[in-house]
Design an enzyme around this catalytic site. Structure first.
Site, mmCIF file in Angstrom:
data_model
loop_
_atom_site.group_PDB
_atom_site.id
_atom_site.type_symbol
_atom_site.label_atom_id
_atom_site.label_comp_id
_atom_site.label_asym_id
_atom_site.label_seq_id
_atom_site.Cartn_x
_atom_site.Cartn_y
_atom_site.Cartn_z
ATOM 1 N N GLN A 1 42.962 35.644 29.926
ATOM 2 C CA GLN A 1 42.924 36.603 31.037
ATOM 3 C C GLN A 1 41.835 36.224 32.044
ATOM 4 O O GLN A 1 42.039 36.282 33.259
ATOM 5 C CB GLN A 1 42.655 38.013 30.510
ATOM 6 C CG GLN A 1 43.694 38.555 29.553
ATOM 7 C CD GLN A 1 43.274 39.909 28.999
ATOM 8 O OE1 GLN A 1 43.310 40.921 29.688
ATOM 9 N NE2 GLN A 1 42.868 39.924 27.741
ATOM 10 N N LEU A 2 40.688 35.824 31.513
ATOM 11 C CA LEU A 2 39.536 35.546 32.359
ATOM 12 C C LEU A 2 39.809 34.438 33.358
ATOM 13 O O LEU A 2 39.439 34.549 34.545
ATOM 14 C CB LEU A 2 38.341 35.182 31.465
ATOM 15 C CG LEU A 2 37.034 34.796 32.155
ATOM 16 C CD1 LEU A 2 36.517 35.927 33.031
ATOM 17 C CD2 LEU A 2 35.993 34.401 31.115
ATOM 18 N N VAL A 3 40.443 33.371 32.923
ATOM 19 C CA VAL A 3 40.638 32.219 33.812
ATOM 20 C C VAL A 3 41.678 32.493 34.896
ATOM 21 O O VAL A 3 41.867 31.662 35.790
ATOM 22 C CB VAL A 3 41.017 30.947 33.032
ATOM 23 C CG1 VAL A 3 39.897 30.553 32.089
ATOM 24 C CG2 VAL A 3 42.329 31.110 32.262
ATOM 25 N N ARG B 1 40.605 33.330 39.943
ATOM 26 C CA ARG B 1 40.644 31.945 40.396
ATOM 27 C C ARG B 1 39.435 31.509 41.208
ATOM 28 O O ARG B 1 39.130 30.322 41.267
ATOM 29 C CB ARG B 1 41.934 31.720 41.209
ATOM 30 C CG ARG B 1 43.167 31.927 40.335
ATOM 31 C CD ARG B 1 44.444 31.839 41.127
ATOM 32 N NE ARG B 1 45.587 32.147 40.275
ATOM 33 C CZ ARG B 1 46.837 32.258 40.724
ATOM 34 N NH1 ARG B 1 47.086 32.093 41.992
ATOM 35 N NH2 ARG B 1 47.806 32.543 39.894
ATOM 36 N N GLN C 1 39.019 23.224 21.782
ATOM 37 C CA GLN C 1 39.567 23.144 20.438
ATOM 38 C C GLN C 1 40.052 21.728 20.112
ATOM 39 O O GLN C 1 40.383 21.442 18.964
ATOM 40 C CB GLN C 1 40.724 24.136 20.280
ATOM 41 C CG GLN C 1 40.280 25.578 20.288
ATOM 42 C CD GLN C 1 41.442 26.546 20.109
ATOM 43 O OE1 GLN C 1 42.590 26.221 20.413
ATOM 44 N NE2 GLN C 1 41.147 27.734 19.628
ATOM 45 N N ARG C 2 40.081 20.846 21.111
ATOM 46 C CA ARG C 2 40.417 19.442 20.845
ATOM 47 C C ARG C 2 39.275 18.731 20.122
ATOM 48 O O ARG C 2 39.514 17.841 19.306
ATOM 49 C CB ARG C 2 40.704 18.706 22.151
ATOM 50 C CG ARG C 2 41.986 19.077 22.848
ATOM 51 C CD ARG C 2 42.201 18.166 24.048
ATOM 52 N NE ARG C 2 42.445 16.789 23.636
ATOM 53 C CZ ARG C 2 42.347 15.731 24.454
ATOM 54 N NH1 ARG C 2 41.980 15.902 25.720
ATOM 55 N NH2 ARG C 2 42.592 14.519 24.000
ATOM 56 N N ARG D 1 31.167 38.278 45.659
ATOM 57 C CA ARG D 1 32.413 38.907 46.096
ATOM 58 C C ARG D 1 33.474 38.817 45.005
ATOM 59 O O ARG D 1 34.208 39.783 44.759
ATOM 60 C CB ARG D 1 32.908 38.251 47.376
ATOM 61 C CG ARG D 1 33.979 39.065 48.107
ATOM 62 C CD ARG D 1 34.341 38.415 49.420
ATOM 63 N NE ARG D 1 35.131 39.297 50.256
ATOM 64 C CZ ARG D 1 35.624 38.939 51.435
ATOM 65 N NH1 ARG D 1 35.372 37.718 51.922
ATOM 66 N NH2 ARG D 1 36.354 39.782 52.151
ATOM 67 N N ARG E 1 38.602 44.708 35.838
ATOM 68 C CA ARG E 1 38.352 44.602 34.402
ATOM 69 C C ARG E 1 37.462 45.697 33.832
ATOM 70 O O ARG E 1 37.361 45.835 32.609
ATOM 71 C CB ARG E 1 37.763 43.230 34.082
ATOM 72 C CG ARG E 1 38.661 42.064 34.491
ATOM 73 C CD ARG E 1 40.048 42.132 33.864
ATOM 74 N NE ARG E 1 40.850 40.955 34.220
ATOM 75 C CZ ARG E 1 42.048 40.674 33.730
ATOM 76 N NH1 ARG E 1 42.614 41.501 32.866
ATOM 77 N NH2 ARG E 1 42.697 39.587 34.114
#
Length: 240
Positions: free
Chosen positions: A86-88, A91, A100-101, A176, A185
């Site tokens: 959700q966070l990303v 933009r 996780q890689r 902003r 949020r």
């Protein structure tokens, strides 16, 4: 597999943020060069109270673009991959997330939804599932390693990890963008986890730069009425 809770730390911000914003606002209306003014602002020749009052007054008029010159960088841990997805979506921001890689997930930390914690049967089933996932991850990673994937085994084994997996992320937003983020949020309609994180971030911003963030939060906080309509209002503020 430890359960984790959200922790937010401010790791960097624009130096002398109020002076930067004041100078940026003044440049819009001032015939001279505000670069000559900046030292006076930092030295206090124009008081902090006067700077703050001017910033509040101009922002009330709806002129907000100069606050984009100030940004805050947060280090965040104890949040789920469900939250970071959700966070990303916000933009106008910069993100650096734990990969996780490259980070082994054999004994991953996790986030427990409060709704599960309230129902012993639900939490027990969730705990069992997490143990199954951890075992599957370790088995697949070992099988892949034995079949030539080497260090790259982690990037394939991660496909079994759930959205509950704990993650860490560094986030930078300008003021902003932060105001917009808080409007969406901090609202009671936001998902519980990202709302809790947003409230921690907002508390930091209010402390660091109150002239911009003292009235920030869900849109109803500033409007003093609920703009979500009859279907979605939480009842905290009256409808318009």
């Amino acid at each position: 597999m430890p359960q984790k809770t959200c922790r937010v730390e401010l790791v960097a911000s624009t130096p002398e943020p109020m002076a930067v914003i004041y100078a940026a606002f003044r440049q819009c209306y001032h015939a001279g060069f505000v670069g000559d003014m900046h030292t006076k602002l930092v030295d206090g020749d124009i008081s902090a109270e006067k700077q703050a009052a001017f910033i509040r007054k101009v922002m009330e008029s709806g002129h907000a673009s100069p606050i984009e010159h100030v940004s805050f960088t947060f280090a965040i841990e104890g949040v789920s991959r469900a939250l970071t997805h959700q966070l990303v979506r916000h933009r106008i921001a910069s993100f650096s997330q734990q990969s996780q890689r490259y980070v082994d997930g054999s004994d991953f930390d996790y986030i427990l939804p409060p709704a599960f914690a309230k129902i012993p049967e639900a939490q027990a089933r969730f705990d069992t599932f997490l143990e199954e996932v951890s075992s599957a991850y370790q088995d697949l990673k070992k099988i892949l390693e034995e079949n030539g994937r080497g260090e790259k085994a982690k990037e394939d084994a991660r496909f079994v990890l759930p959205q509950a997996t704990e993650s860490k992320i560094v986030v930078t937003m300008n003021c902003r963008s932060l105001l917009n983020f808080f409007e969406h949020r901090c609202c009671t309609r936001a998902q519980w986890e990202i709302r809790a994180m947003a409230n921690q971030m907002l508390a930091i911003c209010r402390k660091e730069l109150p002239c911009v963030f003292e009235d920030a939060g869900a849109r109803c906080e500033k409007l003093k009425y609920c703009p979500e309509g009859e279907k979605f209002t939480c009842g905290r503020y009256p409808l318009p």
